[in-house]
Design a protein around this motif. Structure first.
Motif, PDB file in Angstrom:
ATOM      1  N   GLU A 134     -13.578 -14.302  -9.806  1.00  0.00           N
ATOM      2  CA  GLU A 134     -13.622 -14.219  -8.347  1.00  0.00           C
ATOM      3  C   GLU A 134     -13.265 -12.801  -7.904  1.00  0.00           C
ATOM      4  OE1 GLU A 134     -14.432 -16.759  -6.155  1.00  0.00           O
ATOM      5  OE2 GLU A 134     -14.963 -17.889  -7.961  1.00  0.00           O
ATOM      6  N   LEU A 135     -13.632 -12.471  -6.664  1.00  0.00           N
ATOM      7  CA  LEU A 135     -13.266 -11.178  -6.099  1.00  0.00           C
ATOM      8  C   LEU A 135     -12.033 -11.329  -5.208  1.00  0.00           C
ATOM      9  CD1 LEU A 135     -16.747  -9.686  -5.101  1.00  0.00           C
ATOM     10  CD2 LEU A 135     -15.405  -9.263  -7.169  1.00  0.00           C
ATOM     11  N   ALA A 136     -11.192 -10.310  -5.227  1.00  0.00           N
ATOM     12  CA  ALA A 136     -10.022 -10.233  -4.359  1.00  0.00           C
ATOM     13  C   ALA A 136      -9.933  -8.790  -3.869  1.00  0.00           C
ATOM     14  CB  ALA A 136      -8.757 -10.625  -5.108  1.00  0.00           C
ATOM     15  N   ALA A 137      -9.199  -8.576  -2.794  1.00  0.00           N
ATOM     16  CA  ALA A 137      -9.083  -7.225  -2.244  1.00  0.00           C
ATOM     17  C   ALA A 137      -7.648  -6.957  -1.808  1.00  0.00           C
ATOM     18  CB  ALA A 137     -10.034  -7.053  -1.052  1.00  0.00           C
ATOM     19  N   ALA A 138      -7.284  -5.682  -1.898  1.00  0.00           N
ATOM     20  CA  ALA A 138      -5.969  -5.244  -1.434  1.00  0.00           C
ATOM     21  C   ALA A 138      -6.111  -3.873  -0.794  1.00  0.00           C
ATOM     22  CB  ALA A 138      -4.971  -5.184  -2.587  1.00  0.00           C
ATOM     23  N   GLU A 139      -5.321  -3.658   0.254  1.00  0.00           N
ATOM     24  CA  GLU A 139      -5.237  -2.342   0.881  1.00  0.00           C
ATOM     25  C   GLU A 139      -3.969  -1.668   0.373  1.00  0.00           C
ATOM     26  OE1 GLU A 139      -7.523  -3.019   5.096  1.00  0.00           O
ATOM     27  OE2 GLU A 139      -5.362  -3.393   5.030  1.00  0.00           O
ATOM     28  N   PHE A 140      -4.095  -0.393   0.053  1.00  0.00           N
ATOM     29  CA  PHE A 140      -2.984   0.429  -0.407  1.00  0.00           C
ATOM     30  C   PHE A 140      -2.786   1.550   0.600  1.00  0.00           C
ATOM     31  CE2 PHE A 140      -4.764  -1.493  -4.138  1.00  0.00           C
ATOM     32  CZ  PHE A 140      -3.734  -1.646  -5.052  1.00  0.00           C
ATOM     33  N   ASP A 141      -1.595   1.652   1.156  1.00  0.00           N
ATOM     34  CA  ASP A 141      -1.229   2.805   1.982  1.00  0.00           C
ATOM     35  C   ASP A 141      -0.335   3.678   1.116  1.00  0.00           C
ATOM     36  OD1 ASP A 141      -2.606   1.642   4.056  1.00  0.00           O
ATOM     37  OD2 ASP A 141      -0.817   0.968   5.112  1.00  0.00           O
ATOM     38  N   VAL A 142      -0.718   4.940   0.965  1.00  0.00           N
ATOM     39  CA  VAL A 142      -0.045   5.853   0.045  1.00  0.00           C
ATOM     40  C   VAL A 142       0.415   7.088   0.811  1.00  0.00           C
ATOM     41  CG1 VAL A 142      -0.381   7.294  -2.014  1.00  0.00           C
ATOM     42  CG2 VAL A 142      -1.403   5.011  -1.907  1.00  0.00           C
ATOM     43  N   ALA A 143       1.649   7.480   0.581  1.00  0.00           N
ATOM     44  CA  ALA A 143       2.203   8.711   1.160  1.00  0.00           C
ATOM     45  C   ALA A 143       3.014   9.404   0.074  1.00  0.00           C
ATOM     46  CB  ALA A 143       3.088   8.409   2.364  1.00  0.00           C
ATOM     47  N   GLY A 144       2.796  10.698  -0.078  1.00  0.00           N
ATOM     48  CA  GLY A 144       3.536  11.441  -1.086  1.00  0.00           C
ATOM     49  C   GLY A 144       3.280  10.963  -2.497  1.00  0.00           C
ATOM     50  N   GLY A 145       2.107  10.398  -2.752  1.00  0.00           N
ATOM     51  CA  GLY A 145       1.759   9.935  -4.086  1.00  0.00           C
ATOM     52  C   GLY A 145       2.324   8.573  -4.450  1.00  0.00           C
ATOM     53  N   LEU A 146       2.946   7.876  -3.491  1.00  0.00           N
ATOM     54  CA  LEU A 146       3.545   6.569  -3.747  1.00  0.00           C
ATOM     55  C   LEU A 146       3.063   5.542  -2.729  1.00  0.00           C
ATOM     56  CD1 LEU A 146       7.209   7.764  -4.403  1.00  0.00           C
ATOM     57  CD2 LEU A 146       5.541   7.039  -6.127  1.00  0.00           C
ATOM     58  N   VAL A 147       2.968   4.289  -3.158  1.00  0.00           N
ATOM     59  CA  VAL A 147       2.560   3.204  -2.274  1.00  0.00           C
ATOM     60  C   VAL A 147       3.687   2.921  -1.282  1.00  0.00           C
ATOM     61  CG1 VAL A 147       1.854   0.785  -2.129  1.00  0.00           C
ATOM     62  CG2 VAL A 147       1.145   2.170  -4.101  1.00  0.00           C
ATOM     63  N   VAL A 148       3.360   2.952  -0.002  1.00  0.00           N
ATOM     64  CA  VAL A 148       4.334   2.581   1.030  1.00  0.00           C
ATOM     65  C   VAL A 148       4.042   1.177   1.561  1.00  0.00           C
ATOM     66  CG1 VAL A 148       4.940   4.942   1.669  1.00  0.00           C
ATOM     67  CG2 VAL A 148       3.050   3.796   2.846  1.00  0.00           C
ATOM     68  N   ALA A 149       2.800   0.704   1.379  1.00  0.00           N
ATOM     69  CA  ALA A 149       2.441  -0.656   1.783  1.00  0.00           C
ATOM     70  C   ALA A 149       1.266  -1.135   0.935  1.00  0.00           C
ATOM     71  CB  ALA A 149       2.086  -0.715   3.254  1.00  0.00           C
ATOM     72  N   TRP A 150       1.347  -2.389   0.468  1.00  0.00           N
ATOM     73  CA  TRP A 150       0.295  -3.058  -0.273  1.00  0.00           C
ATOM     74  C   TRP A 150       0.016  -4.363   0.468  1.00  0.00           C
ATOM     75  CZ3 TRP A 150      -0.303  -7.863  -2.431  1.00  0.00           C
ATOM     76  CH2 TRP A 150      -1.272  -8.021  -3.407  1.00  0.00           C
ATOM     77  N   ARG A 151      -1.264  -4.622   0.760  1.00  0.00           N
ATOM     78  CA  ARG A 151      -1.624  -5.838   1.491  1.00  0.00           C
ATOM     79  C   ARG A 151      -2.813  -6.500   0.825  1.00  0.00           C
ATOM     80  NH1 ARG A 151      -0.881  -1.924   4.785  1.00  0.00           N
ATOM     81  NH2 ARG A 151      -3.066  -1.425   5.035  1.00  0.00           N
ATOM     82  N   GLN A 152      -2.668  -7.782   0.470  1.00  0.00           N
ATOM     83  CA  GLN A 152      -3.829  -8.545   0.019  1.00  0.00           C
ATOM     84  C   GLN A 152      -4.615  -8.917   1.266  1.00  0.00           C
ATOM     85  OE1 GLN A 152      -3.065 -12.180  -2.115  1.00  0.00           O
ATOM     86  NE2 GLN A 152      -5.186 -12.334  -2.792  1.00  0.00           N
ATOM     87  N   VAL A 153      -5.910  -8.664   1.238  1.00  0.00           N
ATOM     88  CA  VAL A 153      -6.782  -8.948   2.379  1.00  0.00           C
ATOM     89  C   VAL A 153      -8.007  -9.693   1.882  1.00  0.00           C
ATOM     90  CG1 VAL A 153      -5.980  -6.951   3.712  1.00  0.00           C
ATOM     91  CG2 VAL A 153      -7.939  -6.698   2.180  1.00  0.00           C
ATOM     92  N   GLY A 154      -8.763 -10.246   2.802  1.00  0.00           N
ATOM     93  CA  GLY A 154     -10.008 -10.909   2.439  1.00  0.00           C
ATOM     94  C   GLY A 154     -11.040  -9.913   1.962  1.00  0.00           C
ATOM     95  N   VAL A 155     -11.945 -10.396   1.132  1.00  0.00           N
ATOM     96  CA  VAL A 155     -13.009  -9.551   0.593  1.00  0.00           C
ATOM     97  C   VAL A 155     -14.089  -9.402   1.639  1.00  0.00           C
ATOM     98  CG1 VAL A 155     -14.748  -9.270  -1.220  1.00  0.00           C
ATOM     99  CG2 VAL A 155     -12.534 -10.283  -1.748  1.00  0.00           C
TER     100      VAL A 155
END
Length: 155
Positions: A134-155
């Motif tokens: 199956e397919l899944a999706a996640a958004e990654f917000d990155v600042a300074g080379g590090l993840v500040v927020a990870w969110r599983q979202v719909g595909v």
């Protein structure tokens, strides 16, 4: 006076980001390319059950959101434990730039860039995936080379 103010502001921003040095000197701060690089590294480490390596990719504090619930991480052990609980590996099949979302308090995350990564799910060395192929999706917000927020979202 202005120079002193600028130095103080710069120090405050560094402190807010944990004073972390960049992980990849060639990547531009806040660039989609940097966010994509971190998302791909996250996938490699997660797929290898390298939970310590996954935790090293996250700023402290940072967040993970899944199924309407958001967890705030303030210690590396919390990041390790949370992502160790994901049942599936994920091979990235697509990545596209996104605007970084605001922090949980609604403020802007300085220098953050975001990407949406789409994964094909599979088994991990330590667990059987509940939705292989199956397919899944996640958004990654990155600042300074590090993840500040990870969110599983719909595909």
């Amino acid at each position: 006076m202005r120079r002193a103010l600028a130095v103080c502001l710069a120090l405050a921003v560094l402190a807010a980001l944990g004073g972390r040095a960049r992980r990849d000197d060639d990547a531009a701060a806040g660039s989609p390319a940097d966010a994509e690089r971190v998302a791909r590294e996250w996938s490699i480490r997660l797929n290898a059950d390298d939970h310590d390596g996954v935790a090293q990719l996250f700023a402290l504090p940072s967040t993970a959101s899944q199924g309407g619930s958001t967890t705030v991480f303030v210690r590396r052990g919390e990041v390790r434990e949370w992502f160790a609980g994901l049942p599936c590996s994920g091979t990235i099949v697509a990545v596209e730039p996104r605007l970084a979302a605001p922090a949980p308090d609604g403020s802007e995350v300085p220098g953050a860039a975001g990407v949406l990564a789409v994964f094909e799910l599979g088994d991990r060395p330590g667990s059987t995936c509940d939705a292989p192929g199956e397919l899944a999706a996640a958004e990654f917000d990155v600042a300074g080379g590090l993840v500040v927020a990870w969110r599983q979202v719909g595909v």
